[in-house]
Scaffold this active site. Structure first.
Site, mmCIF file in Angstrom:
data_model
loop_
_atom_site.group_PDB
_atom_site.id
_atom_site.type_symbol
_atom_site.label_atom_id
_atom_site.label_comp_id
_atom_site.label_asym_id
_atom_site.label_seq_id
_atom_site.Cartn_x
_atom_site.Cartn_y
_atom_site.Cartn_z
ATOM 1 N N HIS A 120 0.836 -1.203 0.000
ATOM 2 C CA HIS A 120 0.000 0.000 0.000
ATOM 3 C C HIS A 120 0.877 1.262 0.000
ATOM 4 O O HIS A 120 1.891 1.315 0.693
ATOM 5 C CB HIS A 120 -0.885 -0.020 1.248
ATOM 6 C CG HIS A 120 -1.973 1.009 1.234
ATOM 7 N ND1 HIS A 120 -1.862 2.213 1.895
ATOM 8 C CD2 HIS A 120 -3.185 1.012 0.628
ATOM 9 C CE1 HIS A 120 -2.977 2.908 1.719
ATOM 10 N NE2 HIS A 120 -3.789 2.203 0.957
ATOM 11 N N SER A 323 -9.177 -14.732 -1.734
ATOM 12 C CA SER A 323 -9.284 -13.288 -1.943
ATOM 13 C C SER A 323 -10.633 -12.952 -2.562
ATOM 14 O O SER A 323 -11.207 -13.749 -3.307
ATOM 15 C CB SER A 323 -8.152 -12.840 -2.868
ATOM 16 O OG SER A 323 -8.373 -11.510 -3.272
HETATM 17 C C1 LIG Z 1 -6.505 0.000 2.667
HETATM 18 C C2 LIG Z 1 -5.169 -0.562 2.905
HETATM 19 C C3 LIG Z 1 -4.265 0.061 3.778
HETATM 20 C C4 LIG Z 1 -4.567 1.381 4.425
HETATM 21 O O1 LIG Z 1 -5.602 1.237 5.321
HETATM 22 P P1 LIG Z 1 -6.492 2.496 5.742
HETATM 23 O O2 LIG Z 1 -7.479 1.850 6.661
HETATM 24 O O3 LIG Z 1 -7.100 3.048 4.486
HETATM 25 O O4 LIG Z 1 -5.603 3.462 6.420
HETATM 26 C C5 LIG Z 1 -3.066 -0.543 4.000
HETATM 27 N N1 LIG Z 1 -2.754 -1.696 3.406
HETATM 28 C C6 LIG Z 1 -3.589 -2.330 2.568
HETATM 29 C C7 LIG Z 1 -3.175 -3.613 1.954
HETATM 30 C C8 LIG Z 1 -4.821 -1.772 2.276
HETATM 31 O O5 LIG Z 1 -5.641 -2.381 1.420
#
Ligand SMILES: *Cc1c(COP(=O)(O)O)cnc(C)c1O
Length: 380
Positions: A120, A323
């Site tokens: 992310h 998934s």
């Molecule tokens: C959405 C997501 C995040 C970030 O999470 P938030 O709740 O939006 O801060 C981090 N890692 C992955 C794999 C995600 O899908």
């Protein structure tokens, strides 16, 4: 509260807009099938969970009792004895990940954080904010980390204390890094278990894998040091939130005394949301394990339905094991805009979150994707 007619109208319009669009979402992993109206009456209180739910706090309007029970639930779900764990309800997956990386860095101040290209985007920010040395690792075609590249980078850096940022369900392709493979390969380098740290970013899949029959390993029993999950993704919440669970002994090392509320703070922010722990509490208390399992199986089945329909039409759609993220070649702009799809690197995905009670929305999107692939115009 009174507003001018004009302002009242503005709110009413926004209300109608939200009602119309509440289930719009097929490209982003946010479940919309929640109902926390039971908590509406608490909107009149300034609830603040500053500090640690496990300690006395002089700020009386906190929901610590509820936060503690949420943490008990997740310790159990992620297979760590509650008394050996510590964690809290965060602002979201990003803060959960930041907390995990912070613990890793405090444990190994000179350690390098390794994360894959499919990680992310927020992790690049975390690395900057925490000023952790870091290395970007290649990904495999399905979105998993490239294990050979990871090991060759650790070797090349001569890194004695690697901090591994493992993905348990990547954002774009729903890929799950193989924890036991990573551990075995690091072991082969002669690095002992106590000399590295693994954080699991399980933003979406952390609430999927505990409920499937053949889960990939990602919990404390599988050797993870901390796990982050988003609360507003698979569980669903009107306010973004998340959960982080870590090993208590690692957390004790970062505790800070705050004299003016007479408490210890281990968390990243000062004031913390006291309403979201109530929401997570309602979510875990109102669903049995079997309820969550049924809900998740429905999402997984719907993802398989989407893959099959697209493949039958000759479109190269696929999905990683366990998934709910179905990946397919990016359709034309008319389609991805109409259905609010997230696109990345020539690929698009649809995510069969829990509010899709039947296949209608998914099928409507697939109809358009197939028409588009056959060169037909798509009506807006
Ligand atoms: C959405 C997501 C995040 C970030 O999470 P938030 O709740 O939006 O801060 C981090 N890692 C992955 C794999 C995600 O899908």
């Amino acid at each position: 509260m009174t507003l001018s007619i004009e302002n009242q109208n503005k709110l009413d319009e926004f209300w109608a807009y939200c009602v119309k669009n509440q289930y719009f979402n097929i490209g982003y992993p946010e479940s919309a099938d929640f109902d926390y109206t039971i908590l509406e009456r608490f909107m009149r209180f300034s609830i603040n969970n500053c500090g640690d739910w496990a300690e006395y706090c002089n700020y009386l309007l906190n929901s610590f009792d509820f936060e503690k029970e949420v943490m008990e639930y997740f310790a159990d779900l992620f297979k760590i004895p509650f008394e050996d764990s510590w964690g809290y309800v965060t602002n979201g997956g990003t803060e959960s990940n930041m907390f995990g990386c912070y613990l890793g860095r405090e444990l190994f101040p000179d350690g390098t954080l390794y994360y894959s290209k499919d990680t992310h985007y927020s992790v690049a920010k975390i690395v900057k904010l925490l000023r952790i040395k870091s290395q970007l690792v290649d990904s495999l075609p399905n979105g998993e980390i490239d294990y050979d590249d990871l090991i060759s980078k650790i070797k090349q850096d001569d890194e004695k204390h690697p901090i591994i940022f493992a993905n348990i369900g990547t954002t774009v392709r729903g890929a799950i890094d193989d924890i036991s493979k990573i551990q075995a390969m690091i072991g082969e380098l002669g690095i002992k278990r106590e000399d590295y740290y693994i954080h699991a970013d399980a933003a979406l899949s952390g609430m999927i894998l505990p409920f499937v029959d053949e889960p990939q390993g990602f919990n404390f029993a599988d050797g993870i040091d901390s796990i982050g999950v988003s609360g507003h993704k698979m569980i669903g919440s009107p306010i973004p939130c998340g959960i982080v669970v870590a090993k208590k002994r690692n957390v004790d090392a970062i505790s800070v005394e705050i004299d003016y509320i007479s408490a210890h703070d281990k968390t990243i922010t000062g004031s913390r949301n006291g309403h979201t722990p109530l929401m997570m509490w309602c979510a875990v208390k109102s669903h049995s394990h079997a309820d969550f399992k049924r809900r998740i199986n429905r999402s997984l089945d719907l993802a398989q339905h989407a893959v099959q329909r697209l493949q039958t039409a000759g479109i190269n759609a696929w999905c990683n094991k366990n998934s709910i993220t179905v990946v397919f070649p990016c359709p034309s702009e008319a389609v991805w805009k109409k259905h609010c799809l997230a696109t990345s690197g020539g690929q698009a995905h649809l995510i069969t979150t829990a509010h899709h009670l039947d296949a209608s929305k998914v099928d409507a999107l697939i109809d358009d994707v197939i028409k588009d692939a056959n060169g037909e115009m798509i009506a807006a």
